[in-house]
Design a protein around this motif. Structure first.
Motif, PDB file in Angstrom:
ATOM      1  N   PHE A 160      77.421   9.120   3.567  1.00  0.00           N
ATOM      2  CA  PHE A 160      76.592   8.697   3.965  1.00  0.00           C
ATOM      3  C   PHE A 160      74.862   9.808   4.011  1.00  0.00           C
ATOM      4  CE2 PHE A 160      80.270   6.736   7.144  1.00  0.00           C
ATOM      5  CZ  PHE A 160      80.251   5.600   5.781  1.00  0.00           C
ATOM      6  N   SER A 164      71.669   9.154   2.088  1.00  0.00           N
ATOM      7  CA  SER A 164      70.598   8.442   2.610  1.00  0.00           C
ATOM      8  C   SER A 164      69.431   9.405   2.874  1.00  0.00           C
ATOM      9  CB  SER A 164      70.902   8.823   4.765  1.00  0.00           C
ATOM     10  OG  SER A 164      72.160   8.245   5.631  1.00  0.00           O
ATOM     11  N   ILE A 186      67.667  -0.606   0.052  1.00  0.00           N
ATOM     12  CA  ILE A 186      68.970  -0.316   1.918  1.00  0.00           C
ATOM     13  C   ILE A 186      70.104  -1.139   0.354  1.00  0.00           C
ATOM     14  CG2 ILE A 186      69.704  -1.764   3.461  1.00  0.00           C
ATOM     15  CD1 ILE A 186      67.553   0.781   4.056  1.00  0.00           C
ATOM     16  N   CYS A 189      71.060   1.531  -1.349  1.00  0.00           N
ATOM     17  CA  CYS A 189      71.745   2.138  -0.964  1.00  0.00           C
ATOM     18  C   CYS A 189      73.167   2.327  -0.667  1.00  0.00           C
ATOM     19  CB  CYS A 189      70.995   2.873  -0.087  1.00  0.00           C
ATOM     20  SG  CYS A 189      71.880   4.707   1.083  1.00  0.00           S
ATOM     21  N   GLU A 470      78.138   4.102   9.167  1.00  0.00           N
ATOM     22  CA  GLU A 470      77.306   4.354   7.913  1.00  0.00           C
ATOM     23  C   GLU A 470      75.854   4.078   8.243  1.00  0.00           C
ATOM     24  OE1 GLU A 470      76.154   1.811   3.524  1.00  0.00           O
ATOM     25  OE2 GLU A 470      78.120   1.644   4.662  1.00  0.00           O
ATOM     26  N   VAL A 474      72.284   6.195   8.146  1.00  0.00           N
ATOM     27  CA  VAL A 474      71.568   6.139   7.694  1.00  0.00           C
ATOM     28  C   VAL A 474      69.799   5.439   8.240  1.00  0.00           C
ATOM     29  CG1 VAL A 474      70.377   3.996   5.462  1.00  0.00           C
ATOM     30  CG2 VAL A 474      72.993   4.505   5.703  1.00  0.00           C
TER      31      VAL A 474
END
Length: 517
Positions: A160, A164, A186, A189, A470, A474
């Motif tokens: 994660f 990030s 997003i 990611c 997560e 992030v």
């Protein structure tokens, strides 16, 4: 020219004879099943329907308009706490949005079969953990549960954080151009995170930009919603002849091609390395491994032991890929929107994040992330306003009584979190964004089924701890590096309820790099 014409005769014959025949058989079977049930179902509250199409012709075709329509019906039938929609002359779905009704359905250990609409997802996800029932579902749940043990989640947290940091780097480059749509950033990611943590494979979606996989998931979601709202597309025979059916086939080839390629590569890798290299033993599972245990590793170990077949592996990988990236991406995007609209909340969250990183441990852990208490409240309140999954449907297979009415077996009852979470009888001033609702002192006495973003009961989301971790990692990294300003009010956002609750036209924000980092 004559040959060209003859090519159309099979299609003409199919449409003129086959389609009416399919509907006739389908209607006869439904009529036999529903003959006695009709008397009960006709008494349920709901919008006025026509005989042949029920309410189907009233459904808005646009995803955002359909979401607004369902919310409007929930307001009209607020005192009832439920309403009944008819899909054709015999099939119904009963939408509920009261905590006690949600508890009746979701807590049941007998009514665990997903609604018939989930069969439309079978070509994509098969009958894996999301869509299966009975003994198969219980067996898969037991097999997959160890993936989410806190010791393995501690490994995932490192993934994660790594992804990030890549996201922050991408956003620093993009923010110089002015306002941007944060949703695709997003989403890519989240895709990188789920690929690496579930399959031990990096796809570099953030670096390479446009992802065919993400685009295919989006198109597939649109097609499946349109099919669900259109009873005339329910028969496979008709659907496969339609333009939606052709899009469905194209997306299916792309999605299955992606996961099959990854599985085949890992199988080949395991075979080529067998006996050549000593593998570590995982302290929790006792299995030998080359790398930190990923979801696919666990499935392949089960495959080696004969507990799951090749098709079963693909079912679960496809399920995990979809549920593990699309839902979390939407959830994080809604948080960004709301923080950008509420500077006071954003400042408070940033203060907590700054203090956390100043005193953070050398390596993030499940326990250390518990210190981000206010950020967790922000995430939970965002999930209240915009639950990632808009509907949880169950086929009634056992006795089920709602509001004194015995619902006939075979019917579908749906918990609608979007309506439940906006029910003013449950949530005072439900449209107001207020993370303090989820402080411990404000949560006392709240009905346990008033808030169900991850479903609840025996079929609750197995990956909810994974998802919340997560999202925390992030979002904490974004808040640490940027101030966020939303370029849209909530009234300007078109909320689309499909397989997930997503923004139909994007979420536009302006990011300003912070000076303290």
């Amino acid at each position: 020219m004559e040959t060209s014409r003859s090519e159309f005769w099979p299609l003409i014959l199919a449409l003129s004879v086959g389609v009416p025949l399919v509907f006739a058989v389908w209607g006869l079977m439904a009529w036999k099943r529903a003959k006695n049930a009709m008397k009960v179902l006709e008494t349920l509250p709901g919008p006025k329907k026509s005989f042949f199409f029920g309410n189907a012709m009233q459904f808005k075709r646009d995803g955002s308009d359909f979401n607004d329509q369902l919310l409007q019906w929930s307001k009209e039938y607020q005192e009832n706490g439920y309403f009944c929609l008819w899909f054709g002359p015999f099939h119904t779905m009963i939408f509920t949005f009261r905590p006690d009704f949600a508890e009746l359905l979701l807590s049941s250990s007998r009514n665990i079969t997903k609604s018939f609409l989930y069969t439309f997802v079978h070509p994509w996800l098969g009958t894996g953990l999301l869509t299966s029932t009975g003994e198969k579902w219980k067996r898969r749940r037991r097999q997959i549960t160890p993936t989410f043990h806190f010791k393995i989640l501690n490994v995932f947290i490192q993934v994660f954080e790594e992804q990030s940091k890549i996201l922050v780097s991408v956003l620093k480059d993009e923010c110089e151009k002015g306002k941007l749509d944060i949703f695709p950033k997003i989403t890519r990611c989240a895709l990188d995170i789920i690929c690496e943590s579930s399959m031990g494979k990096s796809v570099n979606a953030q670096i390479e930009g446009n992802s065919p996989y993400v685009n295919a998931v989006l198109r597939m979601s649109e097609v499946l919603l349109q099919r669900a709202k259109s009873p005339w597309l329910w028969p496979d025979f008709v659907f496969h002849l339609s333009s939606s059916g052709r899009i469905h086939k194209h997306c299916l080839n792309m999605l299955h091609g992606f996961t099959n390629k990854v599985i085949d590569e890992r199988l080949l890798e395991r075979k080529s390395s067998a006996g050549q290299e000593e593998r570590e033993v995982d302290e929790f599972t006792g299995k030998r491994k080359k790398r930190p245990l990923a979801f696919l590793d666990l499935l392949l170990d089960a495959f080696d032991d004969g507990q799951i077949d090749r098709e079963g592996i693909r079912e679960e990988v496809d399920t995990f890929m979809f549920e593990g990236h699309d839902t979390t991406a939407a959830a994080m995007t809604w948080v960004i929107l709301l923080l950008g609209q509420h500077p006071d909340v954003q400042n408070k969250a940033q203060q907590e994040v700054d203090e956390f990183f100043e005193s953070r441990p050398e390596q993030l852990t499940v326990d250390s992330m518990k210190d981000l208490k206010y950020l967790e409240c922000v995430i939970k309140e965002s999930l209240r306003l915009y639950p990632s999954v808009p509907f949880f449907g169950r086929k009634i297979t056992d006795d089920f009584v709602i509001d004194g009415v015995a619902i006939p077996k075979g019917e579908t009852v749906v918990v609608a979190p979007m309506a439940l979470h906006h029910n003013p009888n449950v949530w005072p001033d439900p449209e107001r964004f207020d993370p303090d609702r989820f402080l411990p002192e404000n949560s006392e006495g709240r009905h346990p089924y008033a808030y169900v973003p991850f479903s609840a009961g025996p079929r609750n989301c197995i990956g909810q701890r994974f998802a919340l971790l997560e999202e925390k990692v992030v979002l904490a990294n974004i808040l640490r590096h940027f101030n966020v300003k939303s370029e849209q009010s909530r009234d300007q956002i078109r909320v689309c309820a499909e397989l997930i609750t997503r923004p139909q036209d994007g979420i536009f924000v302006t990011l300003t790099p912070r000076d303290n980092v």
